[in-house]
Design a protein around this motif. Sequence first.
Motif, PDB file in Angstrom:
ATOM      1  N   GLU A  22       0.804  -1.219   0.000  1.00 49.67           N
ATOM      2  CA  GLU A  22       0.000   0.000   0.000  1.00 49.67           C
ATOM      3  C   GLU A  22       0.840   1.274   0.000  1.00 49.67           C
ATOM      4  OE1 GLU A  22      -3.838  -1.710   2.512  1.00 49.67           O
ATOM      5  OE2 GLU A  22      -2.305  -0.537   3.566  1.00 49.67           O
ATOM      6  N   SER A  23       2.124   1.157   0.217  1.00 46.39           N
ATOM      7  CA  SER A  23       2.950   2.348   0.443  1.00 46.39           C
ATOM      8  C   SER A  23       2.955   3.314  -0.743  1.00 46.39           C
ATOM      9  CB  SER A  23       4.378   1.961   0.838  1.00 46.39           C
ATOM     10  OG  SER A  23       4.987   1.225  -0.185  1.00 46.39           O
ATOM     11  N   GLU A  24       3.005   2.807  -1.960  1.00 48.13           N
ATOM     12  CA  GLU A  24       3.042   3.699  -3.122  1.00 48.13           C
ATOM     13  C   GLU A  24       1.718   4.439  -3.291  1.00 48.13           C
ATOM     14  OE1 GLU A  24       4.109   5.871  -6.522  1.00 48.13           O
ATOM     15  OE2 GLU A  24       5.239   5.037  -4.835  1.00 48.13           O
ATOM     16  N   GLU A  25       0.605   3.736  -3.117  1.00 47.85           N
ATOM     17  CA  GLU A  25      -0.704   4.389  -3.248  1.00 47.85           C
ATOM     18  C   GLU A  25      -0.924   5.407  -2.131  1.00 47.85           C
ATOM     19  OE1 GLU A  25      -2.616   4.267  -5.951  1.00 47.85           O
ATOM     20  OE2 GLU A  25      -1.083   2.942  -6.755  1.00 47.85           O
ATOM     21  N   LEU A  26      -0.466   5.097  -0.937  1.00 44.05           N
ATOM     22  CA  LEU A  26      -0.563   6.056   0.170  1.00 44.05           C
ATOM     23  C   LEU A  26       0.288   7.288  -0.126  1.00 44.05           C
ATOM     24  CD1 LEU A  26      -1.428   6.963   2.993  1.00 44.05           C
ATOM     25  CD2 LEU A  26       0.447   5.546   3.909  1.00 44.05           C
ATOM     26  N   ARG A  27       1.485   7.081  -0.623  1.00 44.55           N
ATOM     27  CA  ARG A  27       2.362   8.203  -0.981  1.00 44.55           C
ATOM     28  C   ARG A  27       1.687   9.086  -2.021  1.00 44.55           C
ATOM     29  NH1 ARG A  27       4.977  10.213  -4.791  1.00 44.55           N
ATOM     30  NH2 ARG A  27       4.611   8.506  -6.233  1.00 44.55           N
ATOM     31  N   ARG A  28       1.096   8.475  -3.035  1.00 39.84           N
ATOM     32  CA  ARG A  28       0.431   9.230  -4.097  1.00 39.84           C
ATOM     33  C   ARG A  28      -0.743  10.036  -3.520  1.00 39.84           C
ATOM     34  NH1 ARG A  28       1.900   8.091  -9.194  1.00 39.84           N
ATOM     35  NH2 ARG A  28      -0.097   8.777 -10.031  1.00 39.84           N
ATOM     36  N   PHE A  29      -1.511   9.425  -2.649  1.00 41.75           N
ATOM     37  CA  PHE A  29      -2.633  10.113  -2.012  1.00 41.75           C
ATOM     38  C   PHE A  29      -2.136  11.338  -1.247  1.00 41.75           C
ATOM     39  CE2 PHE A  29      -5.091  10.738   1.909  1.00 41.75           C
ATOM     40  CZ  PHE A  29      -6.340  11.040   1.393  1.00 41.75           C
ATOM     41  N   LEU A  30      -1.102  11.163  -0.467  1.00 41.95           N
ATOM     42  CA  LEU A  30      -0.582  12.262   0.352  1.00 41.95           C
ATOM     43  C   LEU A  30      -0.004  13.391  -0.497  1.00 41.95           C
ATOM     44  CD1 LEU A  30       1.083  10.247   3.240  1.00 41.95           C
ATOM     45  CD2 LEU A  30      -1.119  11.470   3.260  1.00 41.95           C
ATOM     46  N   ASN A  31       0.466  13.051  -1.699  1.00 41.54           N
ATOM     47  CA  ASN A  31       1.008  14.067  -2.605  1.00 41.54           C
ATOM     48  C   ASN A  31      -0.038  14.629  -3.560  1.00 41.54           C
ATOM     49  OD1 ASN A  31       3.622  13.998  -1.554  1.00 41.54           O
ATOM     50  ND2 ASN A  31       4.207  12.287  -2.870  1.00 41.54           N
ATOM     51  N   GLY A  32      -1.288  14.213  -3.402  1.00 42.15           N
ATOM     52  CA  GLY A  32      -2.357  14.720  -4.256  1.00 42.15           C
ATOM     53  C   GLY A  32      -2.319  14.158  -5.668  1.00 42.15           C
ATOM     54  N   GLU A  33      -1.643  13.021  -5.854  1.00 43.84           N
ATOM     55  CA  GLU A  33      -1.551  12.394  -7.173  1.00 43.84           C
ATOM     56  C   GLU A  33      -2.670  11.373  -7.336  1.00 43.84           C
ATOM     57  OE1 GLU A  33       2.385  10.697  -7.534  1.00 43.84           O
ATOM     58  OE2 GLU A  33       3.276  12.451  -6.563  1.00 43.84           O
ATOM     59  N   PRO A  34      -3.090  11.121  -8.554  1.00 39.21           N
ATOM     60  CA  PRO A  34      -4.147  10.129  -8.775  1.00 39.21           C
ATOM     61  C   PRO A  34      -3.627   8.716  -8.482  1.00 39.21           C
ATOM     62  CG  PRO A  34      -3.294  10.896 -10.873  1.00 39.21           C
ATOM     63  CD  PRO A  34      -2.643  11.736  -9.812  1.00 39.21           C
ATOM     64  N   PRO A  35      -4.521   7.818  -8.068  1.00 45.58           N
ATOM     65  CA  PRO A  35      -4.099   6.433  -7.823  1.00 45.58           C
ATOM     66  C   PRO A  35      -3.694   5.757  -9.121  1.00 45.58           C
ATOM     67  CG  PRO A  35      -6.480   6.641  -7.639  1.00 45.58           C
ATOM     68  CD  PRO A  35      -5.944   8.026  -7.838  1.00 45.58           C
ATOM     69  N   THR A  36      -2.879   4.717  -8.985  1.00 45.70           N
ATOM     70  CA  THR A  36      -2.456   3.946 -10.162  1.00 45.70           C
ATOM     71  C   THR A  36      -3.317   2.706 -10.351  1.00 45.70           C
ATOM     72  OG1 THR A  36      -0.837   2.662  -8.908  1.00 45.70           O
ATOM     73  CG2 THR A  36      -0.070   4.721  -9.942  1.00 45.70           C
ATOM     74  N   VAL A  37      -4.208   2.444  -9.396  1.00 44.43           N
ATOM     75  CA  VAL A  37      -5.065   1.263  -9.466  1.00 44.43           C
ATOM     76  C   VAL A  37      -6.519   1.676  -9.333  1.00 44.43           C
ATOM     77  CG1 VAL A  37      -3.313  -0.284  -8.492  1.00 44.43           C
ATOM     78  CG2 VAL A  37      -4.937   0.839  -6.972  1.00 44.43           C
ATOM     79  N   ASP A  38      -7.398   0.836  -9.857  1.00 42.02           N
ATOM     80  CA  ASP A  38      -8.828   1.017  -9.676  1.00 42.02           C
ATOM     81  C   ASP A  38      -9.196   0.277  -8.396  1.00 42.02           C
ATOM     82  OD1 ASP A  38     -11.578   1.057  -9.696  1.00 42.02           O
ATOM     83  OD2 ASP A  38     -11.793  -0.058 -11.568  1.00 42.02           O
ATOM     84  N   TYR A  39      -9.474   1.023  -7.336  1.00 36.43           N
ATOM     85  CA  TYR A  39      -9.724   0.406  -6.039  1.00 36.43           C
ATOM     86  C   TYR A  39     -10.915  -0.538  -6.051  1.00 36.43           C
ATOM     87  CZ  TYR A  39      -6.255   3.532  -4.088  1.00 36.43           C
ATOM     88  OH  TYR A  39      -5.091   4.192  -3.816  1.00 36.43           O
ATOM     89  N   SER A  40     -11.877  -0.298  -6.900  1.00 34.19           N
ATOM     90  CA  SER A  40     -13.062  -1.156  -6.932  1.00 34.19           C
ATOM     91  C   SER A  40     -12.780  -2.534  -7.519  1.00 34.19           C
ATOM     92  CB  SER A  40     -14.192  -0.477  -7.711  1.00 34.19           C
ATOM     93  OG  SER A  40     -13.820  -0.322  -9.063  1.00 34.19           O
ATOM     94  N   SER A  41     -11.600  -2.712  -8.125  1.00 39.40           N
ATOM     95  CA  SER A  41     -11.268  -4.033  -8.676  1.00 39.40           C
ATOM     96  C   SER A  41     -10.045  -4.651  -7.996  1.00 39.40           C
ATOM     97  CB  SER A  41     -11.047  -3.929 -10.189  1.00 39.40           C
ATOM     98  OG  SER A  41      -9.933  -3.097 -10.453  1.00 39.40           O
ATOM     99  N   ARG A  42      -9.681  -4.144  -6.824  1.00 40.90           N
ATOM    100  CA  ARG A  42      -8.582  -4.748  -6.066  1.00 40.90           C
ATOM    101  C   ARG A  42      -8.941  -6.183  -5.698  1.00 40.90           C
ATOM    102  NH1 ARG A  42      -8.343  -1.561  -0.935  1.00 40.90           N
ATOM    103  NH2 ARG A  42     -10.515  -1.390  -1.452  1.00 40.90           N
ATOM    104  N   PRO A  43      -7.957  -7.048  -5.534  1.00 39.82           N
ATOM    105  CA  PRO A  43      -8.238  -8.437  -5.134  1.00 39.82           C
ATOM    106  C   PRO A  43      -9.080  -8.536  -3.862  1.00 39.82           C
ATOM    107  CG  PRO A  43      -5.965  -8.251  -5.859  1.00 39.82           C
ATOM    108  CD  PRO A  43      -6.520  -6.849  -5.826  1.00 39.82           C
TER     109      PRO A  43
END
Length: 164
Positions: A22-43
């Motif tokens: 989760e670290s990369e997605e959390l980093r992106r969130f904190l920096n105001g960047e869009p996610p790289t994954v579609d959360y609704s289709s996570r495993p």
Amino acid sequence: MHDCQFDAFHLEVRDTYAVPSESEELRRFLNGEPPTVDYSSRPWVEAIRDTTARGVTVRRVRVLSVPHSDYQRWLLSITGGNVDAGEDIRYLPRHLADKVPADDWWIYDDARVAFNLVDGGGKPDGMALTSDPAIVDHCRAVRDRLWQQAIPFADYVTGTHARP
């Protein structure tokens, strides 16, 4: 959860989790960047969808500090996908909670408890499973008490609940 018959409940009591995936997605969130994954289709969301489709109720209470940690703010931003998949998630501000356990755990079918283990740095470090009736009964009582106190996700994020 794949062998769960009717009910899975997860208690989360930590304000932050050091989950490497989760670290990369959390980093992106904190920096105001869009996610790289579609959360609704996570495993995990797919597992929730499959489990609830089998008729299993999946519930979770997140006990969290206010103000929210960065990690909890991120979770709040992505939890809608879990809820849409059928997971009933509720929030309980720590200062309103009574006697919160120190550990996260799952209770499956009111018969088994799986404690989430973490290392000294907060990273996941396995599970400890028990079917000891005294532990199961204790966890069931904690679940029932905290569930009644907790605020449904939609009410929590829209602020339509009584303010803490």
